[in-house]
Design a protein around this motif. Structure first.
Motif, PDB file in Angstrom:
ATOM      1  N   SER A  60      48.927  49.562  40.624  1.00 26.22           N
ATOM      2  CA  SER A  60      49.864  48.619  40.705  1.00 26.22           C
ATOM      3  C   SER A  60      48.709  47.437  39.240  1.00 26.22           C
ATOM      4  CB  SER A  60      50.001  47.569  42.334  1.00 26.22           C
ATOM      5  OG  SER A  60      50.916  47.959  42.372  1.00 26.22           O
ATOM      6  N   ALA A  61      47.558  47.303  40.264  1.00 31.12           N
ATOM      7  CA  ALA A  61      46.359  46.053  39.283  1.00 31.12           C
ATOM      8  C   ALA A  61      46.291  47.030  37.922  1.00 31.12           C
ATOM      9  CB  ALA A  61      45.564  46.129  39.703  1.00 31.12           C
ATOM     10  N   LEU A  62      46.031  48.812  37.838  1.00 27.44           N
ATOM     11  CA  LEU A  62      46.742  48.843  36.149  1.00 27.44           C
ATOM     12  C   LEU A  62      47.406  48.994  35.787  1.00 27.44           C
ATOM     13  CD1 LEU A  62      44.191  53.019  37.005  1.00 27.44           C
ATOM     14  CD2 LEU A  62      43.971  50.777  36.405  1.00 27.44           C
ATOM     15  N   ILE A  63      48.855  48.824  36.479  1.00 28.69           N
ATOM     16  CA  ILE A  63      49.719  48.568  35.778  1.00 28.69           C
ATOM     17  C   ILE A  63      50.427  47.270  34.855  1.00 28.69           C
ATOM     18  CG2 ILE A  63      52.921  48.536  36.636  1.00 28.69           C
ATOM     19  CD1 ILE A  63      52.332  50.723  37.925  1.00 28.69           C
ATOM     20  N   LYS A  64      50.001  46.064  35.748  1.00 30.75           N
ATOM     21  CA  LYS A  64      49.526  44.134  35.645  1.00 30.75           C
ATOM     22  C   LYS A  64      48.773  44.655  34.038  1.00 30.75           C
ATOM     23  CE  LYS A  64      50.583  42.551  40.022  1.00 30.75           C
ATOM     24  NZ  LYS A  64      49.900  42.112  41.002  1.00 30.75           N
ATOM     25  N   GLN A  65      47.417  45.587  33.922  1.00 29.80           N
ATOM     26  CA  GLN A  65      46.765  45.693  33.298  1.00 29.80           C
ATOM     27  C   GLN A  65      46.937  46.293  31.472  1.00 29.80           C
ATOM     28  OE1 GLN A  65      44.118  43.495  32.198  1.00 29.80           O
ATOM     29  NE2 GLN A  65      44.235  42.372  35.028  1.00 29.80           N
ATOM     30  N   ASN A  66      48.414  47.073  31.955  1.00 32.84           N
ATOM     31  CA  ASN A  66      49.167  47.808  31.335  1.00 32.84           C
ATOM     32  C   ASN A  66      48.063  49.341  30.902  1.00 32.84           C
ATOM     33  OD1 ASN A  66      50.927  46.286  30.222  1.00 32.84           O
ATOM     34  ND2 ASN A  66      49.820  44.844  29.492  1.00 32.84           N
ATOM     35  N   TYR A  67      47.438  49.395  31.903  1.00 25.50           N
ATOM     36  CA  TYR A  67      46.920  51.044  31.874  1.00 25.50           C
ATOM     37  C   TYR A  67      47.642  52.270  32.005  1.00 25.50           C
ATOM     38  CZ  TYR A  67      42.524  49.311  29.890  1.00 25.50           C
ATOM     39  OH  TYR A  67      41.528  48.019  29.107  1.00 25.50           O
ATOM     40  N   LEU A  68      48.810  51.903  33.345  1.00 22.35           N
ATOM     41  CA  LEU A  68      49.638  52.858  33.687  1.00 22.35           C
ATOM     42  C   LEU A  68      50.721  52.638  33.516  1.00 22.35           C
ATOM     43  CD1 LEU A  68      49.062  55.093  35.503  1.00 22.35           C
ATOM     44  CD2 LEU A  68      49.293  53.791  37.405  1.00 22.35           C
ATOM     45  N   ARG A 102      32.391  47.814  40.103  1.00 20.99           N
ATOM     46  CA  ARG A 102      33.155  46.815  39.160  1.00 20.99           C
ATOM     47  C   ARG A 102      34.274  46.515  38.268  1.00 20.99           C
ATOM     48  NH1 ARG A 102      27.720  48.186  35.434  1.00 20.99           N
ATOM     49  NH2 ARG A 102      28.848  50.253  36.008  1.00 20.99           N
ATOM     50  N   ALA A 103      35.073  47.906  38.221  1.00 24.35           N
ATOM     51  CA  ALA A 103      36.425  47.910  37.532  1.00 24.35           C
ATOM     52  C   ALA A 103      37.107  47.278  38.767  1.00 24.35           C
ATOM     53  CB  ALA A 103      36.758  49.370  37.467  1.00 24.35           C
ATOM     54  N   LEU A 104      36.799  48.024  39.911  1.00 26.01           N
ATOM     55  CA  LEU A 104      37.983  47.224  41.330  1.00 26.01           C
ATOM     56  C   LEU A 104      37.949  45.725  41.333  1.00 26.01           C
ATOM     57  CD1 LEU A 104      36.786  49.946  43.777  1.00 26.01           C
ATOM     58  CD2 LEU A 104      39.248  50.298  42.681  1.00 26.01           C
ATOM     59  N   ILE A 105      36.872  45.235  41.000  1.00 28.87           N
ATOM     60  CA  ILE A 105      36.949  44.059  40.835  1.00 28.87           C
ATOM     61  C   ILE A 105      37.307  43.351  40.155  1.00 28.87           C
ATOM     62  CG2 ILE A 105      34.829  41.976  40.958  1.00 28.87           C
ATOM     63  CD1 ILE A 105      33.078  43.665  42.300  1.00 28.87           C
ATOM     64  N   LYS A 106      36.724  43.640  39.203  1.00 27.86           N
ATOM     65  CA  LYS A 106      38.015  43.408  37.428  1.00 27.86           C
ATOM     66  C   LYS A 106      39.507  43.073  38.126  1.00 27.86           C
ATOM     67  CE  LYS A 106      37.771  43.035  32.597  1.00 27.86           C
ATOM     68  NZ  LYS A 106      36.957  42.572  32.033  1.00 27.86           N
ATOM     69  N   LEU A 107      39.301  44.762  38.363  1.00 31.46           N
ATOM     70  CA  LEU A 107      41.259  44.230  38.414  1.00 31.46           C
ATOM     71  C   LEU A 107      41.771  43.719  39.714  1.00 31.46           C
ATOM     72  CD1 LEU A 107      41.426  48.793  38.508  1.00 31.46           C
ATOM     73  CD2 LEU A 107      42.491  46.759  37.153  1.00 31.46           C
ATOM     74  N   GLY A 108      41.059  42.456  40.538  1.00 35.58           N
ATOM     75  CA  GLY A 108      41.235  42.251  41.726  1.00 35.58           C
ATOM     76  C   GLY A 108      41.041  42.546  42.611  1.00 35.58           C
ATOM     77  N   LEU A 109      41.243  43.396  42.972  1.00 32.41           N
ATOM     78  CA  LEU A 109      40.604  44.685  44.174  1.00 32.41           C
ATOM     79  C   LEU A 109      39.411  44.868  45.061  1.00 32.41           C
ATOM     80  CD1 LEU A 109      42.529  47.303  42.501  1.00 32.41           C
ATOM     81  CD2 LEU A 109      43.802  45.426  43.870  1.00 32.41           C
ATOM     82  N   GLY A 110      38.847  43.422  44.872  1.00 33.69           N
ATOM     83  CA  GLY A 110      37.100  43.991  45.293  1.00 33.69           C
ATOM     84  C   GLY A 110      37.424  43.025  46.587  1.00 33.69           C
ATOM     85  N   PRO A 111      36.074  42.711  47.218  1.00 32.21           N
ATOM     86  CA  PRO A 111      36.187  42.881  48.426  1.00 32.21           C
ATOM     87  C   PRO A 111      36.334  41.007  48.735  1.00 32.21           C
ATOM     88  CG  PRO A 111      33.739  42.860  47.808  1.00 32.21           C
ATOM     89  CD  PRO A 111      34.804  42.756  47.226  1.00 32.21           C
ATOM     90  N   ASP A 112      37.086  40.993  50.055  1.00 28.43           N
ATOM     91  CA  ASP A 112      37.716  39.789  49.887  1.00 28.43           C
ATOM     92  C   ASP A 112      37.555  38.881  50.548  1.00 28.43           C
ATOM     93  OD1 ASP A 112      39.241  37.599  50.399  1.00 28.43           O
ATOM     94  OD2 ASP A 112      40.558  38.362  51.829  1.00 28.43           O
TER      95      ASP A 112
END
Length: 149
Positions: A60-68, A102-112
């Motif tokens: 979902s995050a990659l789709i929002k960033q237009n990578y998928l 770092r990629a997960l954090i930049k995608l907004g999927l880092g630790p809460d």
């Protein structure tokens, strides 16, 4: 006396030369008690795959960033791996098959971290009054060097 010394020297030299020729070839066992070899375990440790729910979040995050493109399937397939590698490469990070933290954090999927730290809410409406320090407080090194507002 000289003859005796010469004979001793010759015998000693002959013994030193001959000793390696007659030595046994035996392997000495270790003295630590670890003489038995343990079987090598080829058990793979660590994460072996990405959970379908987590894969769906990443997709979902990659789709929002237009990578998928498309809908998130929850399957960590080659298309998702390629998109993640491209995203990581574009940001100058490693391009392994596993997502970089770092990629997960930049995608907004880092630790809460919401709610894990204590919050000290200060009231904006209440005026902040600062009373003058007492004599004991005024004579401390910290109060002498603090910034006064």
């Amino acid at each position: 006396m000289l003859f005796v010394r010469a004979c001793q020297t010759i015998l000693l030299t002959a013994a030193l030369v001959a000793a390696p020729a007659f030595a046994e070839r035996s392997h000495r066992t270790p003295t630590s008690g670890h003489s038995k070899k343990k079987p090598v375990s080829h058990k793979v440790q660590g994460q072996r795959g990405i959970d379908p729910d987590r894969a769906r979040e990443i997709q979902s995050a990659l789709i929002k960033q237009n990578y998928l493109s498309g809908e998130p399937s929850g399957q960590w397939d080659s298309e998702t791996q390629t998109a993640m590698q491209k995203f990581q490469s574009d940001n100058g990070w490693q391009t392994k098959l596993t997502p970089d933290s770092r990629a997960l954090i930049k995608l907004g999927l880092g630790p809460d971290h919401t709610g894990t730290l204590p919050t000290t809410a200060k009231s904006v409406d209440a005026p902040q009054t600062k009373s003058p320090p007492s004599v004991a407080e005024a004579n401390t090194l910290a109060s002498a060097h603090s910034i006064q507002n």
